[in-house]
Design a protein around this motif. Structure first.
Motif, PDB file in Angstrom:
ATOM      1  N   ASN A  66      49.786  46.734  36.953  1.00  0.00           N
ATOM      2  CA  ASN A  66      48.922  47.442  36.010  1.00  0.00           C
ATOM      3  C   ASN A  66      47.896  46.494  35.406  1.00  0.00           C
ATOM      4  O   ASN A  66      46.720  46.830  35.276  1.00  0.00           O
ATOM      5  CB  ASN A  66      49.740  48.086  34.891  1.00  0.00           C
ATOM      6  N   GLU A  67      48.354  45.316  35.043  1.00  0.00           N
ATOM      7  CA  GLU A  67      47.443  44.340  34.447  1.00  0.00           C
ATOM      8  C   GLU A  67      46.382  43.902  35.466  1.00  0.00           C
ATOM      9  O   GLU A  67      45.206  43.759  35.131  1.00  0.00           O
ATOM     10  CB  GLU A  67      48.219  43.143  33.906  1.00  0.00           C
ATOM     11  N   ALA A  68      46.792  43.738  36.717  1.00  0.00           N
ATOM     12  CA  ALA A  68      45.839  43.370  37.770  1.00  0.00           C
ATOM     13  C   ALA A  68      44.804  44.472  37.981  1.00  0.00           C
ATOM     14  O   ALA A  68      43.666  44.189  38.370  1.00  0.00           O
ATOM     15  CB  ALA A  68      46.578  43.081  39.071  1.00  0.00           C
ATOM     16  N   ARG A  69      45.182  45.714  37.697  1.00  0.00           N
ATOM     17  CA  ARG A  69      44.259  46.843  37.830  1.00  0.00           C
ATOM     18  C   ARG A  69      43.377  47.031  36.596  1.00  0.00           C
ATOM     19  O   ARG A  69      42.573  47.933  36.551  1.00  0.00           O
ATOM     20  CB  ARG A  69      45.051  48.121  38.076  1.00  0.00           C
ATOM     21  N   GLY A  70      43.594  46.209  35.577  1.00  0.00           N
ATOM     22  CA  GLY A  70      42.724  46.288  34.407  1.00  0.00           C
ATOM     23  C   GLY A  70      43.372  46.735  33.114  1.00  0.00           C
ATOM     24  O   GLY A  70      42.721  46.735  32.067  1.00  0.00           O
TER      25      GLY A  70
END
Length: 115
Positions: A66-70
């Motif tokens: 999720n963090e990698a997706r923003g």
């Protein structure tokens, strides 16, 4: 960070802690089984511990993805603690895997000497 994102992070942390804690319980049972040379039970308990570790990793990975997706998360001490706990218990499980192998070798050697 909004309330939903905060709730998601805390929920993930609690899931990680729960699965990791269950893994530790099974790992300790495996170690106790090894000490009494019950390798079947040890393997069974270790398999359950490994499954719990896998589930904890899934919860952790979801947050990381999720963090990698923003998705932006604020620092969360509970999540940090959960990750630390998971890695510690994962190390314990890996060590117990090696102990099972070692104890089997000793048991076989002792059994061979008795014959």
């Amino acid at each position: 960070m909004d309330e939903i994102t905060n709730s998601t992070l805390i929920s993930a942390a609690m899931g990680i802690l729960t699965y990791a804690g269950d893994a530790r319980i099974h790992a300790k049972k495996a170690l106790q089984a090894i000490q009494s040379f019950d390798f079947t039970l040890a393997q069974s308990e270790l398999a359950q511990a490994s499954q719990n570790i896998t589930e904890a990793h899934k919860a952790q990975t979801e947050i990381i993805q999720n963090e990698a997706r923003g998705t932006k998360y604020e620092y969360c001490m509970l999540f940090n603690h959960a990750q630390d706990t998971l890695m510690t218990i994962n190390s314990e499980v890996e060590l117990i895997k090696e102990l099972i192998k070692t104890f089997k070798i000793f048991a076989e050697a002792i059994h061979a000497e008795v014959k």
